[in-house]
Design a protein around this motif. Sequence first.
Motif, mmCIF file in Angstrom:
data_model
loop_
_atom_site.group_PDB
_atom_site.id
_atom_site.type_symbol
_atom_site.label_atom_id
_atom_site.label_comp_id
_atom_site.label_asym_id
_atom_site.label_seq_id
_atom_site.Cartn_x
_atom_site.Cartn_y
_atom_site.Cartn_z
ATOM 1 N N ARG A 71 0.824 -1.199 0.000
ATOM 2 C CA ARG A 71 0.000 0.000 0.000
ATOM 3 C C ARG A 71 0.862 1.254 0.000
ATOM 4 O O ARG A 71 0.569 2.223 -0.728
ATOM 5 N N ASP A 72 1.932 1.244 0.785
ATOM 6 C CA ASP A 72 2.811 2.410 0.832
ATOM 7 C C ASP A 72 3.484 2.644 -0.512
ATOM 8 O O ASP A 72 3.674 3.790 -0.939
ATOM 9 N N ARG A 73 3.852 1.570 -1.189
ATOM 10 C CA ARG A 73 4.518 1.715 -2.486
ATOM 11 C C ARG A 73 3.572 2.250 -3.553
ATOM 12 O O ARG A 73 3.991 2.967 -4.462
ATOM 13 N N THR A 74 2.314 1.909 -3.469
ATOM 14 C CA THR A 74 1.352 2.439 -4.436
ATOM 15 C C THR A 74 1.008 3.885 -4.146
ATOM 16 O O THR A 74 0.711 4.657 -5.070
ATOM 17 N N GLN A 75 1.036 4.275 -2.879
ATOM 18 C CA GLN A 75 0.734 5.654 -2.526
ATOM 19 C C GLN A 75 1.896 6.586 -2.797
ATOM 20 O O GLN A 75 1.706 7.745 -3.163
ATOM 21 N N VAL A 76 3.144 6.090 -2.656
ATOM 22 C CA VAL A 76 4.339 6.905 -2.860
ATOM 23 C C VAL A 76 5.013 6.429 -4.140
ATOM 24 O O VAL A 76 5.703 5.405 -4.151
ATOM 25 N N MET A 77 4.816 7.160 -5.208
ATOM 26 C CA MET A 77 5.387 6.775 -6.494
ATOM 27 C C MET A 77 6.713 7.471 -6.763
ATOM 28 O O MET A 77 7.399 7.151 -7.742
ATOM 29 N N ASP A 78 7.079 8.443 -5.926
ATOM 30 C CA ASP A 78 8.327 9.173 -6.110
ATOM 31 C C ASP A 78 9.494 8.262 -5.764
ATOM 32 O O ASP A 78 9.637 7.801 -4.638
ATOM 33 N N GLU A 79 10.376 8.000 -6.741
ATOM 34 C CA GLU A 79 11.507 7.107 -6.508
ATOM 35 C C GLU A 79 12.556 7.722 -5.594
ATOM 36 O O GLU A 79 13.414 7.018 -5.072
ATOM 37 N N SER A 80 12.513 9.039 -5.400
ATOM 38 C CA SER A 80 13.497 9.686 -4.529
ATOM 39 C C SER A 80 13.212 9.439 -3.060
ATOM 40 O O SER A 80 14.069 9.638 -2.206
ATOM 41 N N VAL A 81 12.005 8.990 -2.757
ATOM 42 C CA VAL A 81 11.634 8.712 -1.367
ATOM 43 C C VAL A 81 12.277 7.400 -0.944
ATOM 44 O O VAL A 81 12.090 6.364 -1.577
ATOM 45 N N ARG A 82 13.025 7.440 0.120
ATOM 46 C CA ARG A 82 13.735 6.254 0.594
ATOM 47 C C ARG A 82 12.817 5.410 1.474
ATOM 48 O O ARG A 82 12.131 5.921 2.346
ATOM 49 N N HIS A 83 12.820 4.117 1.202
ATOM 50 C CA HIS A 83 12.029 3.204 2.017
ATOM 51 C C HIS A 83 12.798 2.859 3.293
ATOM 52 O O HIS A 83 14.033 2.909 3.329
ATOM 53 N N PRO A 84 12.110 2.505 4.350
ATOM 54 C CA PRO A 84 12.796 2.152 5.606
ATOM 55 C C PRO A 84 13.770 0.996 5.405
ATOM 56 O O PRO A 84 13.523 0.076 4.621
ATOM 57 N N ARG A 85 14.858 1.065 6.135
ATOM 58 C CA ARG A 85 15.875 0.027 6.031
ATOM 59 C C ARG A 85 15.360 -1.275 6.632
ATOM 60 O O ARG A 85 14.674 -1.279 7.644
ATOM 61 N N LEU A 86 15.718 -2.380 5.987
ATOM 62 C CA LEU A 86 15.304 -3.694 6.470
ATOM 63 C C LEU A 86 16.410 -4.267 7.341
ATOM 64 O O LEU A 86 17.550 -4.446 6.899
ATOM 65 N N TYR A 87 16.089 -4.532 8.602
ATOM 66 C CA TYR A 87 17.069 -5.060 9.548
ATOM 67 C C TYR A 87 17.065 -6.581 9.477
ATOM 68 O O TYR A 87 16.070 -7.231 9.779
ATOM 69 N N LEU A 88 18.191 -7.139 9.061
ATOM 70 C CA LEU A 88 18.323 -8.579 8.905
ATOM 71 C C LEU A 88 18.902 -9.197 10.176
ATOM 72 O O LEU A 88 19.577 -8.511 10.955
ATOM 73 N N PRO A 89 18.656 -10.485 10.413
ATOM 74 C CA PRO A 89 19.255 -11.156 11.575
ATOM 75 C C PRO A 89 20.770 -11.122 11.508
ATOM 76 O O PRO A 89 21.366 -11.066 10.426
ATOM 77 N N GLY A 90 21.418 -11.165 12.669
ATOM 78 C CA GLY A 90 22.864 -11.120 12.731
ATOM 79 C C GLY A 90 23.519 -12.373 12.155
ATOM 80 O O GLY A 90 22.877 -13.414 11.961
ATOM 81 N N LYS A 91 24.805 -12.267 11.883
ATOM 82 C CA LYS A 91 25.536 -13.380 11.289
ATOM 83 C C LYS A 91 25.559 -14.599 12.204
ATOM 84 O O LYS A 91 25.447 -15.736 11.739
ATOM 85 N N MET A 92 25.705 -14.365 13.514
ATOM 86 C CA MET A 92 25.743 -15.496 14.439
ATOM 87 C C MET A 92 24.405 -16.225 14.473
ATOM 88 O O MET A 92 24.354 -17.453 14.531
ATOM 89 N N MET A 93 23.308 -15.454 14.402
ATOM 90 C CA MET A 93 21.987 -16.069 14.422
ATOM 91 C C MET A 93 21.752 -16.894 13.162
ATOM 92 O O MET A 93 21.272 -18.032 13.222
ATOM 93 N N LEU A 94 22.122 -16.330 12.008
ATOM 94 C CA LEU A 94 21.966 -17.071 10.763
ATOM 95 C C LEU A 94 22.892 -18.279 10.728
ATOM 96 O O LEU A 94 22.524 -19.345 10.222
ATOM 97 N N GLY A 95 24.111 -18.112 11.265
ATOM 98 C CA GLY A 95 25.041 -19.241 11.326
ATOM 99 C C GLY A 95 24.503 -20.370 12.179
ATOM 100 O O GLY A 95 24.667 -21.558 11.857
ATOM 101 N N PHE A 96 23.827 -20.006 13.279
ATOM 102 C CA PHE A 96 23.219 -21.017 14.148
ATOM 103 C C PHE A 96 22.137 -21.792 13.407
ATOM 104 O O PHE A 96 22.038 -23.026 13.524
ATOM 105 N N MET A 97 21.311 -21.082 12.629
ATOM 106 C CA MET A 97 20.247 -21.743 11.886
ATOM 107 C C MET A 97 20.805 -22.638 10.789
ATOM 108 O O MET A 97 20.301 -23.734 10.546
ATOM 109 N N VAL A 98 21.860 -22.179 10.119
ATOM 110 C CA VAL A 98 22.493 -23.008 9.078
ATOM 111 C C VAL A 98 23.085 -24.266 9.695
ATOM 112 O O VAL A 98 22.955 -25.375 9.151
ATOM 113 N N ALA A 99 23.747 -24.113 10.859
ATOM 114 C CA ALA A 99 24.298 -25.283 11.547
ATOM 115 C C ALA A 99 23.196 -26.250 11.942
ATOM 116 O O ALA A 99 23.363 -27.480 11.870
#
Length: 218
Positions: free
Chosen positions: A68-96
């Motif tokens: 919905r936000d992407r359809t309402q804001v069509m201006d490409e100059s508007v920055r979308h919120p940063r996506l916070y990914l899980p830490g490397k240790m957490m992902l490493g634990f899941m891979v293990a």
Amino acid sequence: LVAAIVVFLVGNLRYLLLGIIFIDLATGIDVYITCDESYYLSSCGFNISLTTLALVGLYALWIISVRRDRTQVMDESVRHPRLYLPGKMMLGFMVAGLLSLLTARDFNYSLYQLWIYLNLLALYFYLSNNIASEKEILYIVMLLVVGVVIQNFFMELVSLGLFDTGMSLQRVTGTFRSPNVAGGYLAEVFCILLACMALKFPRWQRWMLCGVLAFTMY
């Protein structure tokens, strides 16, 4: 029906789903399928969890809001919120954990435990990207307090012989299937609430937290 009434009164489906998750984490009352008693008390096979169902709902709401936000804001100059990914240790634990399935003696049991970790990882990923305001943080803290009070109440009923868990163990389990799981839950929430004492709460809220911590230690 109760959920529909609460949504109508509160007007915030997201808060309702978060409340379901944290109360479910505090009680552990789920429906188990593919049950195998050889898994001992802490787990009995894959389960139909309110946490999993609520997470599906939260992610669906998240995707809808992003679209919905992407359809309402069509201006490409508007920055979308940063996506916070899980830490490397957490992902490493899941891979293990995934790799350990290749050598597990009991594949079903290992997959069940990994499924629990994946649920917690999904919850962490959602909270880290959607909980930002002070109001929302206070709501999460309130849910933790309510959950631990509920579990402490049931544990006291068990110790007084007023609540039968159907187990012959002398250790308190509350609504959990294992005393180790119950102790782990209390320890984790206790540390989180103890850290919350450093936040700038009003005096009455700080006293309330102190009471909950004392009740948990008892």
